[in-house]
Design a protein around this motif. Structure first.
Motif, PDB file in Angstrom:
ATOM      1  N   ALA A  55     -35.760 -19.260  -6.787  1.00  0.00           N
ATOM      2  CA  ALA A  55     -35.805 -18.159  -5.824  1.00  0.00           C
ATOM      3  C   ALA A  55     -35.705 -16.813  -6.535  1.00  0.00           C
ATOM      4  O   ALA A  55     -36.308 -15.829  -6.105  1.00  0.00           O
ATOM      5  CB  ALA A  55     -34.675 -18.308  -4.808  1.00  0.00           C
ATOM      6  N   ALA A  56     -34.955 -16.761  -7.630  1.00  0.00           N
ATOM      7  CA  ALA A  56     -34.804 -15.509  -8.375  1.00  0.00           C
ATOM      8  C   ALA A  56     -36.146 -15.052  -8.950  1.00  0.00           C
ATOM      9  O   ALA A  56     -36.492 -13.872  -8.885  1.00  0.00           O
ATOM     10  CB  ALA A  56     -33.774 -15.675  -9.482  1.00  0.00           C
ATOM     11  N   ALA A  57     -36.893 -15.984  -9.532  1.00  0.00           N
ATOM     12  CA  ALA A  57     -38.199 -15.631 -10.095  1.00  0.00           C
ATOM     13  C   ALA A  57     -39.167 -15.214  -8.993  1.00  0.00           C
ATOM     14  O   ALA A  57     -39.947 -14.264  -9.155  1.00  0.00           O
ATOM     15  CB  ALA A  57     -38.759 -16.801 -10.889  1.00  0.00           C
ATOM     16  N   LEU A  58     -39.113 -15.912  -7.867  1.00  0.00           N
ATOM     17  CA  LEU A  58     -39.968 -15.566  -6.733  1.00  0.00           C
ATOM     18  C   LEU A  58     -39.610 -14.179  -6.208  1.00  0.00           C
ATOM     19  O   LEU A  58     -40.488 -13.349  -5.923  1.00  0.00           O
ATOM     20  CB  LEU A  58     -39.796 -16.618  -5.632  1.00  0.00           C
ATOM     21  CG  LEU A  58     -40.701 -16.527  -4.411  1.00  0.00           C
ATOM     22  CD1 LEU A  58     -42.169 -16.683  -4.790  1.00  0.00           C
ATOM     23  CD2 LEU A  58     -40.304 -17.604  -3.390  1.00  0.00           C
ATOM     24  N   GLY A  59     -38.314 -13.904  -6.085  1.00  0.00           N
ATOM     25  CA  GLY A  59     -37.869 -12.591  -5.633  1.00  0.00           C
ATOM     26  C   GLY A  59     -38.248 -11.489  -6.595  1.00  0.00           C
ATOM     27  O   GLY A  59     -38.608 -10.369  -6.179  1.00  0.00           O
ATOM     28  N   ALA A  60     -38.191 -11.780  -7.896  1.00  0.00           N
ATOM     29  CA  ALA A  60     -38.566 -10.778  -8.889  1.00  0.00           C
ATOM     30  C   ALA A  60     -40.037 -10.408  -8.778  1.00  0.00           C
ATOM     31  O   ALA A  60     -40.410  -9.240  -8.957  1.00  0.00           O
ATOM     32  CB  ALA A  60     -38.251 -11.293 -10.289  1.00  0.00           C
TER      33      ALA A  60
END
Length: 331
Positions: A55-60
């Motif tokens: 989710a962090a990579a997607l949010g970034a």
């Protein structure tokens, strides 16, 4: 005439990130051994996206798109708020993991707001207060949810509606533009606290406190009918008060941007609240993206030209708790 309680705030840029993998309802019919057309008929979703990463990579990814739309660099931001319902892990906060993905050149503060599907709205409300107070200048709000990892497709009503996605917004001072959060409000009706939940992952149902396969405790469970009934009981009066606080009526709104909860919920908003064709509906092609749902719809309204500078918009949603939230913006 100024509205009492209004806070000057300008949305400087928005962005979304969609996983590449598409799961159609026809494919889900086949997987579940159902007659073709069953999943779409029951859920109203044609297709949804599935994320295999974090989710962090997607949010970034969404954050970078929002910064580009704002014409800003990450170094122009002085706070990152993570506003998601399904973090990558309980600790640290997902904002710190997004921070790691973005790799700013300085230690910009990063912290989370988790109000399930209302997380973006709560973060926007907080950001308006922080900017108005002069505490921060430009704030990056990031919502990214991967619902697909915790779904039980034997219950289509609770699981077939969800999709993965990310969305972000950069907000800052409005100057003399007139952009503002005219009013915002939230209400929790905790008689519905257990109608929508993931019981595992915390201290109440920690692995050493339960028996059996812990994976079952990590599954998402929802009593869709109970959630809907409680929402429709309280949303009309909540919305009337919110609009009155903002000094506007439904006729003054250029766009109604709801959390994309379900096809039944969207139909109810369109008809009962009188949103009509002003309602932003992206649900059929992405499903309910949890906290990323509402900012994704907001991004669609802006990029499609349905929400223009100076227009008024109603942002409205419900989330686990059971909570209701809304904000009226002068965009």
């Amino acid at each position: 005439m100024p509205v009492a309680g209004a806070r000057a705030l300008r949305i400087l840029g928005t962005g979304v990130a969609l996983p590449e993998e598409v799961l159609t309802s026809v494919e889900l019919d086949h997987r579940l051994g159902l007659v073709p057309g069953t999943v779409e008929a029951r859920t109203g979703v044609r297709q949804r996206r599935v994320e295999r990463g974090s989710a962090a990579a997607l949010g970034a990814r969404a954050a970078r798109a929002a910064l580009e739309a704002a014409g800003l660099d990450l170094d122009d931001v002085d706070l990152v708020i993570g506003a998601s319902a399904t973090p990558d892990q309980p600790l640290p906060c997902n904002a710190a993991l997004v921070h790691e993905e973005l790799a700013p050149s300085r230690p910009v503060p990063a912290w989370d707001v988790n109000a399930s599907c209302l997380s973006f709205l709560v973060a926007l409300d907080l950001a308006a207060t922080l900017v108005e107070a002069g505490r921060h200048q430009r704030i990056l709000i990031v919502s990214a949810d991967i619902a697909s990892v915790g779904l039980d497709f034997s219950d289509l009503g609770a699981s077939g509606i969800f999709g993965d996605g990310g969305a972000a917004a950069v907000v800052g001072p409005a100057g003399d533009t007139g952009s503002a959060v005219l009013a915002a409000d939230f209400a929790t009706h905790s008689e519905g606290a257990h109608t929508c939940e993931i019981r595992g992952g915390g201290s109440r149902h920690a692995p050493d406190r339960v028996t059996g396969d812990y994976a079952e405790w990590a599954r998402f469970r929802m009593q869709g009918g109970a959630v809907f009934r409680l929402a429709v009981k309280h949303v009309p009066a909540f919305t009337d008060k919110l609009l009155a606080d903002a000094g506007v009526g439904m006729a003054d709104l250029a766009a109604v941007v709801p959390h994309q909860a379900s096809h039944h919920a969207l139909s109810w908003v369109r008809q009962r609240l009188g949103a009509g064709d002003r309602m932003i509906d992206i649900y059929a092609d992405v499903g309910n993206q949890v906290a990323a749902s509402l900012p994704s719809a907001l991004h669609a309204a802006i990029t499609d030209g349905r929400l223009r500078r100076g227009d008024h918009a109603l942002l409205l949603g419900t989330g686990a708790g059971l909570s209701i939230g809304g904000a009226v913006l002068c965009y």
